[in-house]
Design an enzyme around this catalytic site. Structure first.
Site, PDB file in Angstrom:
ATOM      1  N   ASN A   5      -6.331   6.115   0.891  1.00 18.59           N
ATOM      2  CA  ASN A   5      -5.947   7.090  -0.718  1.00 18.59           C
ATOM      3  C   ASN A   5      -5.097   7.109  -1.837  1.00 18.59           C
ATOM      4  O   ASN A   5      -4.273   5.861  -2.115  1.00 18.59           O
ATOM      5  CB  ASN A   5      -4.614   7.805   0.556  1.00 18.59           C
ATOM      6  CG  ASN A   5      -3.794   8.728  -1.378  1.00 18.59           C
ATOM      7  OD1 ASN A   5      -4.135   8.996  -2.200  1.00 18.59           O
ATOM      8  ND2 ASN A   5      -2.817   9.124  -0.347  1.00 18.59           N
ATOM      9  N   TRP A   6      -5.881   6.669  -2.632  1.00 18.20           N
ATOM     10  CA  TRP A   6      -5.836   6.021  -3.695  1.00 18.20           C
ATOM     11  C   TRP A   6      -5.468   6.598  -5.313  1.00 18.20           C
ATOM     12  O   TRP A   6      -4.796   5.913  -5.893  1.00 18.20           O
ATOM     13  CB  TRP A   6      -7.251   5.777  -4.741  1.00 18.20           C
ATOM     14  CG  TRP A   6      -8.141   4.695  -4.617  1.00 18.20           C
ATOM     15  CD1 TRP A   6      -8.291   3.667  -3.590  1.00 18.20           C
ATOM     16  CD2 TRP A   6      -9.426   4.173  -5.428  1.00 18.20           C
ATOM     17  NE1 TRP A   6      -9.198   2.499  -3.557  1.00 18.20           N
ATOM     18  CE2 TRP A   6      -9.827   2.640  -4.574  1.00 18.20           C
ATOM     19  CE3 TRP A   6      -9.833   4.181  -6.360  1.00 18.20           C
ATOM     20  CZ2 TRP A   6     -11.301   1.430  -4.633  1.00 18.20           C
ATOM     21  CZ3 TRP A   6     -11.116   3.336  -6.920  1.00 18.20           C
ATOM     22  CH2 TRP A   6     -11.530   2.335  -6.166  1.00 18.20           C
ATOM     23  N   LYS A   7      -4.671   7.369  -4.291  1.00 17.37           N
ATOM     24  CA  LYS A   7      -3.575   8.606  -5.779  1.00 17.37           C
ATOM     25  C   LYS A   7      -4.025   8.772  -7.281  1.00 17.37           C
ATOM     26  O   LYS A   7      -5.261   8.674  -7.182  1.00 17.37           O
ATOM     27  CB  LYS A   7      -2.747   7.869  -5.311  1.00 17.37           C
ATOM     28  CG  LYS A   7      -2.089   7.341  -3.736  1.00 17.37           C
ATOM     29  CD  LYS A   7       0.073   7.060  -3.621  1.00 17.37           C
ATOM     30  CE  LYS A   7      -0.425   6.852  -1.864  1.00 17.37           C
ATOM     31  NZ  LYS A   7       1.188   6.621  -1.631  1.00 17.37           N
ATOM     32  N   GLU A  30       3.444  13.713  -1.533  1.00 21.32           N
ATOM     33  CA  GLU A  30       3.799  13.421  -2.833  1.00 21.32           C
ATOM     34  C   GLU A  30       3.263  15.009  -3.488  1.00 21.32           C
ATOM     35  O   GLU A  30       3.954  15.511  -4.057  1.00 21.32           O
ATOM     36  CB  GLU A  30       3.218  12.568  -3.739  1.00 21.32           C
ATOM     37  CG  GLU A  30       3.549  10.883  -3.167  1.00 21.32           C
ATOM     38  CD  GLU A  30       2.877   9.831  -3.395  1.00 21.32           C
ATOM     39  OE1 GLU A  30       1.542  10.028  -3.430  1.00 21.32           O
ATOM     40  OE2 GLU A  30       3.337   9.028  -2.153  1.00 21.32           O
ATOM     41  N   GLY A  62       5.308   3.467   0.124  1.00 19.49           N
ATOM     42  CA  GLY A  62       5.007   2.273  -0.342  1.00 19.49           C
ATOM     43  C   GLY A  62       6.140   1.623  -0.579  1.00 19.49           C
ATOM     44  O   GLY A  62       6.696   1.111  -1.648  1.00 19.49           O
ATOM     45  N   SER A 116       2.472   2.035   4.493  1.00 15.57           N
ATOM     46  CA  SER A 116       2.932   0.293   4.134  1.00 15.57           C
ATOM     47  C   SER A 116       1.928   0.121   4.733  1.00 15.57           C
ATOM     48  O   SER A 116       2.220  -1.381   5.547  1.00 15.57           O
ATOM     49  CB  SER A 116       4.467  -0.007   4.000  1.00 15.57           C
ATOM     50  OG  SER A 116       4.855   0.374   2.631  1.00 15.57           O
ATOM     51  N   GLU A 157       3.028  10.036   8.494  1.00 16.28           N
ATOM     52  CA  GLU A 157       2.991   9.011   7.518  1.00 16.28           C
ATOM     53  C   GLU A 157       5.059   9.635   6.838  1.00 16.28           C
ATOM     54  O   GLU A 157       5.506  10.441   6.446  1.00 16.28           O
ATOM     55  CB  GLU A 157       2.605   9.605   5.992  1.00 16.28           C
ATOM     56  CG  GLU A 157       1.505   9.107   6.254  1.00 16.28           C
ATOM     57  CD  GLU A 157       0.534   8.882   4.756  1.00 16.28           C
ATOM     58  OE1 GLU A 157      -0.121   7.958   4.639  1.00 16.28           O
ATOM     59  OE2 GLU A 157       0.451  10.096   3.490  1.00 16.28           O
ATOM     60  N   GLY A 181      -2.560   3.483   1.547  1.00 14.60           N
ATOM     61  CA  GLY A 181      -2.417   3.996  -0.281  1.00 14.60           C
ATOM     62  C   GLY A 181      -2.945   2.893  -0.976  1.00 14.60           C
ATOM     63  O   GLY A 181      -4.052   2.060  -1.342  1.00 14.60           O
ATOM     64  N   GLY A 182      -1.322   1.785  -0.648  1.00 15.82           N
ATOM     65  CA  GLY A 182      -1.610   0.772  -1.982  1.00 15.82           C
ATOM     66  C   GLY A 182      -2.176  -0.202  -1.964  1.00 15.82           C
ATOM     67  O   GLY A 182      -3.705  -0.814  -2.881  1.00 15.82           O
ATOM     68  N   HIS A 230      -0.458  16.049   2.304  1.00 16.87           N
ATOM     69  CA  HIS A 230      -0.314  14.764   1.513  1.00 16.87           C
ATOM     70  C   HIS A 230       1.921  14.338   0.874  1.00 16.87           C
ATOM     71  O   HIS A 230       2.578  15.390   0.388  1.00 16.87           O
ATOM     72  CB  HIS A 230      -0.332  13.713   0.142  1.00 16.87           C
ATOM     73  CG  HIS A 230       0.264  12.274   0.034  1.00 16.87           C
ATOM     74  ND1 HIS A 230       1.044  12.222  -0.112  1.00 16.87           N
ATOM     75  CD2 HIS A 230      -0.154  11.400   0.610  1.00 16.87           C
ATOM     76  CE1 HIS A 230       1.507  10.336  -0.674  1.00 16.87           C
ATOM     77  NE2 HIS A 230       1.050  10.490   0.953  1.00 16.87           N
TER      78      HIS A 230
HETATM   79  P1  PGA Z   1       0.896   3.378   1.125  1.00 19.23           P
HETATM   80  O1  PGA Z   1       1.119   4.406   0.864  1.00 19.23           O
HETATM   81  O2  PGA Z   1      -0.223   2.333   2.043  1.00 19.23           O
HETATM   82  O3  PGA Z   1       1.008   2.516  -0.333  1.00 19.23           O
HETATM   83  O4  PGA Z   1       2.500   3.573   1.775  1.00 19.23           O
HETATM   84  C1  PGA Z   1       0.366   5.464   1.877  1.00 19.23           C
HETATM   85  C2  PGA Z   1       0.206   7.051   1.647  1.00 19.23           C
HETATM   86  O5  PGA Z   1       1.001   7.808   0.806  1.00 19.23           O
HETATM   87  O6  PGA Z   1      -1.165   7.518   2.186  1.00 19.23           O
END
Ligand code: PGA
Length: 253
Positions: free
Chosen positions: A8-10, A93, A168, A207, A162, A228-229, A91
């Site tokens: 997930n590149w956000k 967010e 993050g 994470s 999640e 994500g990251g 998600h």
């Molecule tokens: P993260 O994000 O791996 O950077 O914790 C995961 C996500 O929000 O899908």
């Protein structure tokens, strides 16, 4: 079933980053027993698809309506037209910053599946809920209200668990906490959908990185990861794919 490892590149990714898409697509081919995908910003989808033909590129959100007066939004048909194969919905967010409700997420999942887009539907609890001891009941209730009516179509549905406090932050739940939640999600999927509920993959997100992926994939009912990251660079992401492959076939040299 194959494990699913989705990035997930956000809100990250410019033309210059297409080289990472290409590297991830190429290196993923060594692990045919893992389904690998990258969910990139909508504006990058078409270029990512051209850069990595045959590799699964996805979106991070979709509007529930097929078309209409929805300024700034993108429909499932538009995503498919751009070459996307899947989309994330719900998600945390988006639930937080765009105020998406469970009902919105349910409608988005149904619209995407109906249009032939595979769906990764996210659920997860806040730290406050985790500390109150009500994480499982909260997430199962969220799941119940967010699930589409049916999963029997051409496209597949996966659930991403999640925990918001793990996204993050570098914090990860214990294996027991992940196992307990995934088992509860599996039970509810089977209650809702019958045997097809067994085939819905439940991936963990929050994470995930090369150093903890193998341990997380070893937990019962963990069918992959939403990353994500650590999905932005092939050097960080491919070791996670490799960890998912360990329980499957040997990599192709
Ligand atoms: P993260 O994000 O791996 O950077 O914790 C995961 C996500 O929000 O899908």
């Amino acid at each position: 079933m194959n494990k699913l490892v989705a990035g997930n590149w956000k809100m990250h990714g410019l033309s210059a980053d297409l080289s990472e898409v290409r590297a991830i697509a190429e290196q993923s081919r060594r692990y045919p027993a893992v389904d690998v995908a990258l969910c990139v910003p909508a504006i990058l989808i078409e270029r990512a698809v051209r850069t990595a033909p045959g590799f699964a590129i996805g979106a991070q959100d979709v509007h529930q309506a097929p078309s209409g007066a929805h300024t700034g939004s993108v429909s499932a048909q538009m995503l498919r037209d751009a070459g996307a194969r899947l989309t994330i919905v719900g998600h945390s967010e988006r639930r937080e910053f765009q105020r998406e409700s469970d009902a919105d997420v349910k409608a988005k999942a149904a619209a995407a599946l109906g249009a032939g887009l595979d769906v990764i539907l996210c659920v997860g609890e806040s730290l406050k809920v985790r500390e109150s001891g009500r994480a499982v009941e909260t997430v199962v209730a969220q799941l119940d209200a967010s699930l589409p009516v049916t999963v029997e179509g051409e496209a597949w549905l996966a659930i991403a668990y999640e925990p918001i406090w793990a996204i993050g932050t570098g914090k990860v739940p214990t294996n027991a906490e992940i196992g307990e939640m995934h088992a509860a999600i599996r039970a509810r999927l089977v209650e809702r959908f019958g045997p097809p509920g067994q085939a819905v993959r439940i991936v963990y997100g929050g994470s995930v990185k090369a150093s903890n992926a193998a341990e997380i994939f070893g937990v019962a009912d963990v069918d992959g990861a939403l990353v994500g990251g650590a999905s932005l660079k092939a050097a960080d992401f491919i070791p996670i794919v490799a960890a998912a492959a360990v329980e499957g076939d040997a990599p192709i040299a």
